[in-house]
Design a protein around this motif. Structure first.
Motif, PDB file in Angstrom:
ATOM      1  N   ALA A 391       9.362  -5.076   7.553  1.00  0.00           N
ATOM      2  CA  ALA A 391       8.423  -5.781   6.676  1.00  0.00           C
ATOM      3  C   ALA A 391       8.989  -5.931   5.271  1.00  0.00           C
ATOM      4  O   ALA A 391       8.900  -6.996   4.656  1.00  0.00           O
ATOM      5  N   VAL A 392       9.586  -4.850   4.758  1.00  0.00           N
ATOM      6  CA  VAL A 392      10.163  -4.880   3.417  1.00  0.00           C
ATOM      7  C   VAL A 392      11.325  -5.860   3.362  1.00  0.00           C
ATOM      8  O   VAL A 392      11.427  -6.695   2.451  1.00  0.00           O
ATOM      9  N   ARG A 393      12.211  -5.774   4.332  1.00  0.00           N
ATOM     10  CA  ARG A 393      13.371  -6.668   4.366  1.00  0.00           C
ATOM     11  C   ARG A 393      12.920  -8.127   4.454  1.00  0.00           C
ATOM     12  O   ARG A 393      13.413  -8.991   3.732  1.00  0.00           O
ATOM     13  N   TYR A 394      11.976  -8.401   5.361  1.00  0.00           N
ATOM     14  CA  TYR A 394      11.558  -9.787   5.575  1.00  0.00           C
ATOM     15  C   TYR A 394      10.902 -10.371   4.329  1.00  0.00           C
ATOM     16  O   TYR A 394      11.221 -11.497   3.919  1.00  0.00           O
ATOM     17  N   PHE A 395       9.989  -9.618   3.728  1.00  0.00           N
ATOM     18  CA  PHE A 395       9.260 -10.183   2.588  1.00  0.00           C
ATOM     19  C   PHE A 395      10.202 -10.571   1.456  1.00  0.00           C
ATOM     20  O   PHE A 395      10.134 -11.688   0.934  1.00  0.00           O
ATOM     21  N   PHE A 396      11.076  -9.667   1.063  1.00  0.00           N
ATOM     22  CA  PHE A 396      11.915  -9.949  -0.100  1.00  0.00           C
ATOM     23  C   PHE A 396      12.957 -11.034   0.182  1.00  0.00           C
ATOM     24  O   PHE A 396      13.308 -11.811  -0.711  1.00  0.00           O
ATOM     25  N   LEU A 397      13.447 -11.115   1.405  1.00  0.00           N
ATOM     26  CA  LEU A 397      14.434 -12.148   1.717  1.00  0.00           C
ATOM     27  C   LEU A 397      13.768 -13.492   1.999  1.00  0.00           C
ATOM     28  O   LEU A 397      14.344 -14.546   1.728  1.00  0.00           O
TER      29      LEU A 397
END
Length: 614
Positions: A391-397
């Motif tokens: 979730a963290v990776r997807y949101f920021f990228l």
């Protein structure tokens, strides 16, 4: 190199960890304007130029040389080496997540990847931070460096090399590099006098200071300081740098960052101090053990020393192990060091320049600059623990256009992740597998190629996955995410329009058509799993496992397997299981808990009433 904040209050957007043990410092190379009183130049300059190729196959015919380079050249990718005066924050996490996505894509594409990250561990601020916590610098560096490794593990960062600037091999290479630049006549001794910001570890120009000679970043008065230092002849390389940027416009990206760099160079380059007489925690200057090498001149070389496998490595051995770097990925605050100082240093030492320096933007939170004083810092460990790494990776990228500034909002975070990963992708897979289990015993009726004959959906998927590939190549990570998500959107639309659940009820030929429709959707899901794996590796693995593949099969997958036709008739799918749990925001969670309490209370009342009546 280290994520040293180099921006002012007026233009700086930066990150701090709410649980950081120490404050992040700001520092850069010394500003020499109106600051220097030169005594004399001990070492005359030479006209030796940089070598722009370290390939040892130049005597081969063109065709053979190109073939050799294509088969052996590695894709060397670096993050900054993060400064360890404080634990990792969201700024360093963002850079590293982006670098990891790029590295994973390059591996999928068949490249040999060397992904370098690490920590910058020398300098006055490190010693000060350690003393403030009753620790020595070495112990302090061990603790903070380990904190970075732990966070990178939690974020599924697949780095190949983790260099620490306190490693013996790094010190050996810094010493050799310094001696080479010295021998080339580009290091000389001079007095250094001016107003010094202890927090920035930098001499300041009076024009940039506030009232009472206060640093605009730390709002503390600078102190008068005079030192006898060694300087690097940066000004000597002004013309060479101008020509390099003119001949290689892709060297600095995005293009608007190139304009910044060219403006700096045109304004006139000034030599800068590369040693400190007052700093004990650092690598000793080879020709003067009373001084230590300035942290930037030291830390930038971590990109090269990381390549060596030897503890007492030589510069040549390290260079031959993968230099030059294909991509330096940095925050825009340290662009000057990487796009001006670093290339000039390499030219002086006769080494190749990196192929590209990419300066990305910064984050704000709820539209505001982050800072402890505002109480709105963003803690990466907290985000991972609450929402998971995917979730963290997807949101920021996905939500931050790579290269520009971006904003974090928790409501938007939850809404985006739920809509894209839980609903569009996760729900599509789950309901398709549910229909397959109910009507086909979880077994594919035909090959996906046969199922898609004459179907335009296959063409749509192929176009979108090629679009994603191009966007990954261009470092347009947000657009790559969007292209993959479009496949999921197309799949959901296909399901709604074809309604295979209704076709199964009709039986006969309609049932056969429905079975093919499920194969088509699951083939699209297989392609999504591969195409999204640079961004969300764990989610992609779970999707792949649901499609009946093993973890070992997932680890060996390549981008070439995004070509339509991977699923085979008779292949058995796993039992349907949600691959991404929907995130509840605080309000939803409280409402659900209240509903549960109310339901249990009603059950108790009905139960009591039934007992009484009995």
């Amino acid at each position: 190199m280290a994520a040293r904040v180099q921006s002012s209050i007026q233009n700086g957007l930066w990150f701090l960890s709410s649980s950081a043990l120490y404050s992040i410092n700001s520092r850069g190379a010394p500003n020499l304007k109106n600051r220097l009183q030169f005594r004399h130049n001990l070492f005359p300059s030479s006209s030796k130029g940089a070598l722009y190729c370290t390939c040892r196959s130049n005597n081969l015919p063109n065709g053979q040389r190109e073939q050799l380079v294509a088969s052996t050249e590695a894709f060397v990718l670096t993050t900054p080496l993060y400064y360890v005066n404080a634990p990792p924050h969201m700024g360093s996490a963002y850079t590293t997540i982006a670098a990891d996505a790029i590295a994973r894509f390059q591996r999928l594409s068949g490249k040999k990847v060397i992904f370098i990250t690490g920590t910058d561990e020398h300098g006055e601020k490190i010693a000060t931070a350690a003393a403030a916590h009753n620790s020595n610098p070495s112990e302090h560096c061990d603790v903070i460096s380990q904190a970075y490794k732990a966070l990178w593990n939690d974020l599924d960062i697949s780095y190949d090399k983790f260099i620490r600037t306190t490693d013996p091999k790094h010190e050996a290479i810094v010493t050799e590099f310094y001696s080479r630049v010295l021998a080339n006549g580009d290091i000389y001794r001079a007095d250094y006098e001016g107003l010094y910001c202890v927090n920035c570890e930098e001499y300041k120009d009076e024009k940039e200071l506030l009232d009472n000679n206060c640093c605009p970043m730390h709002l503390k008065p600078c102190v008068a300081r005079k030192e006898d230092n060694y300087f690097f002849a940066l000004s000597k390389y002004q013309k060479q740098l101008e020509e390099t940027l003119m001949q290689n416009p892709d060297f600095v990206q995005p293009s608007f960052r190139l304009n910044e760099v060219q403006s700096w160079i045109r304004s006139g380059l000034r030599d800068f101090s590369i040693s400190r007489a007052s700093v004990d925690w650092g690598i000793r200057v080879p020709n003067d053990v009373k001084q230590t090498i300035y942290v930037w001149f030291d830390a930038l070389l971590g990109y090269i020393s990381a390549l060596s496998e030897e503890e007492q490595a030589s510069l040549q051995t390290a260079v031959s192990s993968g230099w030059p770097a294909s991509l330096h990925l940095i925050g825009k605050d340290i662009l000057r060091f990487h796009a001006v100082y670093w290339p000039a240093m390499l030219m002086s030492a006769g080494l190749s320049l990196p192929k590209m320096v990419f300066g990305h933007g910064f984050l704000t939170k709820d539209g505001l600059k982050m800072g402890k004083s505002l109480g709105n810092t963003l803690e990466p460990n907290d985000l991972v623990n609450r929402f998971g790494s995917d979730a963290v990776r997807y949101f920021f990228l996905r939500e931050v256009e790579f290269g520009n500034d971006g904003d974090y909002s928790e409501d938007r975070f939850i809404n985006i992740v739920n809509a894209h990963l839980a609903n569009t992708i996760g729900n599509l897979l789950n309901r398709t597998l549910g229909l397959l289990k109910k009507n086909c015993q979880s077994t594919l009726a035909v090959d996906s190629i046969i199922a898609a004959e004459g179907n335009t959906f296959k063409d749509t998927v192929e176009k979108l996955v090629e679009k994603a590939r191009i966007q990954y190549e261009d470092l347009s990570l947000s657009s790559a995410c969007e292209a993959v998500l479009e496949i999921g959107n197309a799949g959901n639309l296909y399901m709604d329009e074809h309604a295979p659940w209704s076709l199964f009820k009709q039986g006969g030929a309609s049932s056969e058509t429905a079975a093919k429709d499920l194969v088509i959707i699951l083939e699209a899901m297989r392609i999504i799993a591969i195409a999204l794996s640079p961004i969300t590796p764990n989610l992609s693995l779970r999707i792949y496992a649901q499609l009946g593949y093993s973890q070992d099969q997932f680890k060996t997958v390549t981008w070439g397997e995004t070509k339509w036709g991977g699923l085979r008739g008779g292949q058995v799918m796993a039992q349907p299981k949600p691959v991404f749990a929907r995130i509840e925001n605080q309000t939803e969670g409280e409402d659900r808990r209240e509903e549960t309490k109310a339901g249990k209370k009603k059950e108790r009342i009905l139960h009591s009433k039934g007992v009484a009546e009995a």
